[in-house]
Design a protein around this motif. Structure first.
Motif, PDB file in Angstrom:
ATOM      1  N   ARG A 157       0.831  -1.204   0.000  1.00 48.46           N
ATOM      2  CA  ARG A 157       0.000   0.000   0.000  1.00 48.46           C
ATOM      3  C   ARG A 157       0.874   1.265   0.000  1.00 48.46           C
ATOM      4  O   ARG A 157       0.402   2.354   0.253  1.00 48.46           O
ATOM      5  N   THR A 167     -10.715  -4.401  -6.885  1.00 46.53           N
ATOM      6  CA  THR A 167     -10.994  -4.361  -5.456  1.00 46.53           C
ATOM      7  C   THR A 167     -12.194  -5.234  -5.147  1.00 46.53           C
ATOM      8  O   THR A 167     -13.169  -5.247  -5.892  1.00 46.53           O
ATOM      9  N   ILE A 168     -12.099  -5.937  -4.027  1.00 43.13           N
ATOM     10  CA  ILE A 168     -13.265  -6.758  -3.636  1.00 43.13           C
ATOM     11  C   ILE A 168     -14.390  -5.857  -3.141  1.00 43.13           C
ATOM     12  O   ILE A 168     -15.535  -6.270  -3.051  1.00 43.13           O
ATOM     13  N   ASP A 169     -14.051  -4.587  -2.842  1.00 47.63           N
ATOM     14  CA  ASP A 169     -15.085  -3.668  -2.333  1.00 47.63           C
ATOM     15  C   ASP A 169     -16.000  -3.153  -3.426  1.00 47.63           C
ATOM     16  O   ASP A 169     -17.057  -2.594  -3.135  1.00 47.63           O
ATOM     17  N   MET A 202     -16.080  -7.497   4.561  1.00 47.98           N
ATOM     18  CA  MET A 202     -15.172  -6.403   4.228  1.00 47.98           C
ATOM     19  C   MET A 202     -15.910  -5.287   3.482  1.00 47.98           C
ATOM     20  O   MET A 202     -16.940  -5.519   2.866  1.00 47.98           O
ATOM     21  N   HIS A 260     -14.826  -0.962   3.956  1.00 46.45           N
ATOM     22  CA  HIS A 260     -14.723   0.155   4.918  1.00 46.45           C
ATOM     23  C   HIS A 260     -15.607   1.317   4.491  1.00 46.45           C
ATOM     24  O   HIS A 260     -16.330   1.905   5.281  1.00 46.45           O
ATOM     25  N   GLU A 317     -17.792  -3.845   7.485  1.00 37.65           N
ATOM     26  CA  GLU A 317     -16.885  -3.428   8.568  1.00 37.65           C
ATOM     27  C   GLU A 317     -16.900  -1.906   8.766  1.00 37.65           C
ATOM     28  O   GLU A 317     -16.567  -1.413   9.834  1.00 37.65           O
ATOM     29  N   HIS A 367      -9.913 -11.652   5.630  1.00 35.30           N
ATOM     30  CA  HIS A 367      -9.181 -11.866   4.380  1.00 35.30           C
ATOM     31  C   HIS A 367      -9.530 -13.165   3.671  1.00 35.30           C
ATOM     32  O   HIS A 367      -9.061 -13.398   2.550  1.00 35.30           O
TER      33      HIS A 367
HETATM   34  O1  F6P Z   1      -9.615  -2.560   0.032  1.00 36.25           O
HETATM   35  C1  F6P Z   1      -9.937  -3.886   0.090  1.00 36.25           C
HETATM   36  C2  F6P Z   1      -9.905  -4.357   1.513  1.00 36.25           C
HETATM   37  O2  F6P Z   1     -10.054  -5.733   1.527  1.00 36.25           O
HETATM   38  C3  F6P Z   1     -10.987  -3.724   2.376  1.00 36.25           C
HETATM   39  O3  F6P Z   1     -12.244  -4.316   2.182  1.00 36.25           O
HETATM   40  C4  F6P Z   1     -10.433  -3.977   3.747  1.00 36.25           C
HETATM   41  O4  F6P Z   1     -10.983  -3.103   4.708  1.00 36.25           O
HETATM   42  C5  F6P Z   1      -8.948  -3.699   3.528  1.00 36.25           C
HETATM   43  O5  F6P Z   1      -8.674  -4.029   2.169  1.00 36.25           O
HETATM   44  C6  F6P Z   1      -8.046  -4.513   4.436  1.00 36.25           C
HETATM   45  O6  F6P Z   1      -6.732  -4.030   4.188  1.00 36.25           O
HETATM   46  P1  F6P Z   1      -5.441  -4.916   4.556  1.00 36.25           P
HETATM   47  O7  F6P Z   1      -5.435  -6.093   3.632  1.00 36.25           O
HETATM   48  O8  F6P Z   1      -4.307  -3.979   4.306  1.00 36.25           O
HETATM   49  O9  F6P Z   1      -5.615  -5.333   5.973  1.00 36.25           O
END
Ligand code: F6P
Length: 377
Positions: free
Chosen positions: A74, A133-135, A177, A179, A230, A300
């Motif tokens: 990231r 993105t899964i979001d 998941m 945010h 979440e 995850h």
């Molecule tokens: O952005 C995708 C995501 O899976 C979000 O849904 C989740 O809040 C975040 O990444 C978790 O981030 P990391 O994998 O850095 O813990």
């Protein structure tokens, strides 16, 4: 000689990334005689010049593999964590881009990656991105790859959680998941038959949730499944966050540095307090309904393993459209999914934006038609 393109994956890993890498690489090599250099671990690998040539061998057998063969991070080009500091390494990245004589850099990522990619575009690099993105909250594209797979995983989890819920007459809260957006919770909640779905876009009143569960109980349904994104929040938290964010903006505009820092600190503390509140919600629901409640956090798991056929096909379609654009000299774009088409959208229309669930979205209306509780009534 054909063009040379660079490719990197940044942000959270996601099913379909390797399918996209494969599609970009194979189409680049076979259709356009290009060379493809992969950068390891997102923008950090580009800054550190850690590379892998993506030839046919490297691209073979990865379509069905989860995660990303390139690795990801990231890390941001303009705020790269180095030796406990955050340094602007944009200049080094631009240098490395030219060292490899790249004609384009392909960035696979979500919202944060698109912001960083746009910065590099403004620094003079030719950038093309794919929405990952899964979001599913990347703007200006119907869908991002990774979302369909995550929705399948979360839906199967909800299916399985029904067993313990009806056997023990329990409330099962499942944290999903997402945010900033509730697409995954709303989609999996509907597909999995959840009784309550809470998403960040619709702040909830816990009493409404408890009453919906009590009503089910009075109707003979001694169990309830509560799907919670979440990033969901109560009405009070949403109000406090909105006021604090407004204060940060005002302090920034008034150039009152002290007030700005104080407001930012308060916002960070509020956001920290607000995350991970699903356990508190679970306990509160048990207190208000007297039904045993249990929490499952999918985390995850929703990003793991092989992509669904839908995500494989989507990632492949977008990947080949990406190299076609590069070959035609089109740059500074994201390749968006629009129905069955893949269309280039200027990066400035995507960067910094988040596609959230509109209150009148068909999925929201469907949930209401089913009589599901969304926490607001
Ligand atoms: O952005 C995708 C995501 O899976 C979000 O849904 C989740 O809040 C975040 O990444 C978790 O981030 P990391 O994998 O850095 O813990």
């Amino acid at each position: 000689m054909g063009k040379t393109i660079g490719i990197l994956t940044a942000g959270g890993d996601s099913p379909g990334l390797n399918a996209a890498i494969r599609a970009v690489g194979k189409s680049a090599i076979w259709s356009y005689g290009m060379r493809v250099v992969g950068f390891k671990d997102g923008f950090r690998g580009l800054m550190e010049n850690r590379t892998i040539w993506l030839d046919s061998d490297a691209l073979s057998g990865i379509l069905t593999v989860g995660g990303t063969i390139l690795g990801t991070s990231r890390d941001k080009p303009h705020r790269m964590p180095i030796g406990g500091q955050e340094l602007d390494m944009t200049g080094v990245i631009v240098e490395n881009y030219h060292k490899h004589q790249l004609d384009a850099l392909v960035c696979l990522g979500g919202g944060g990656t698109h912001k960083n990619a746009y910065r590099l575009l403004k620094a003079g690099l030719n950038i093309v991105t794919l929405p990952k993105t899964i979001d599913n909250d990347v703007a200006k594209t119907d869908i991002s790859f990774g979302f369909d797979t995550a929705m399948s995983i979360a839906t199967e989890a909800i299916d399985r959680l029904h067993s313990t819920a009806h056997s023990h007459h329990r409330i099962i809260v499942v944290e999903i998941m997402g945010h900033n957006s509730g697409w995954l919770s709303l989609g999996a909640g509907l597909a999995g038959g959840a009784d309550v779905i809470l998403i960040p876009e619709i702040p909830y009143q816990i009493e409404h949730v408890a009453e919906a569960i009590r009503q089910r109980s009075r109707g003979g349904k001694g169990f309830s499944i509560v799907a919670v994104a979440e990033g969901s929040m109560s009405v009070d938290t949403a109000r406090a966050l909105k006021a604090t964010r407004k204060a940060v903006k005002q302090a920034k505009r008034s150039k009152d540095n002290k007030a700005y820092k104080e407001a930012q600190k308060e916002l960070k503390e509020l956001e920290a307090r607000h995350t991970g509140n699903t356990l508190r919600l679970t306990h509160e629901l048990e207190r208000l309904t007297t039904l045993e409640s249990r929490l499952t956090i999918l985390g995850h798991l929703q990003r793991g393993g092989t992509p669904t056929p839908y995500d494989r096909l989507l990632a492949t379609r977008l990947g080949t459209a990406c190299t076609q654009c590069i070959n035609e000299g089109i740059g500074g774009v994201m390749i968006a999914a629009r129905g069955e088409k893949a269309v280039p959208v200027p990066l400035e229309k995507v960067a910094g934006k988040c596609k959230v669930v509109p209150p009148d979205h068909p999925w929201v209306l469907t949930a209401r038609d089913l009589g599901l509780c969304l926490g607001d009534c």
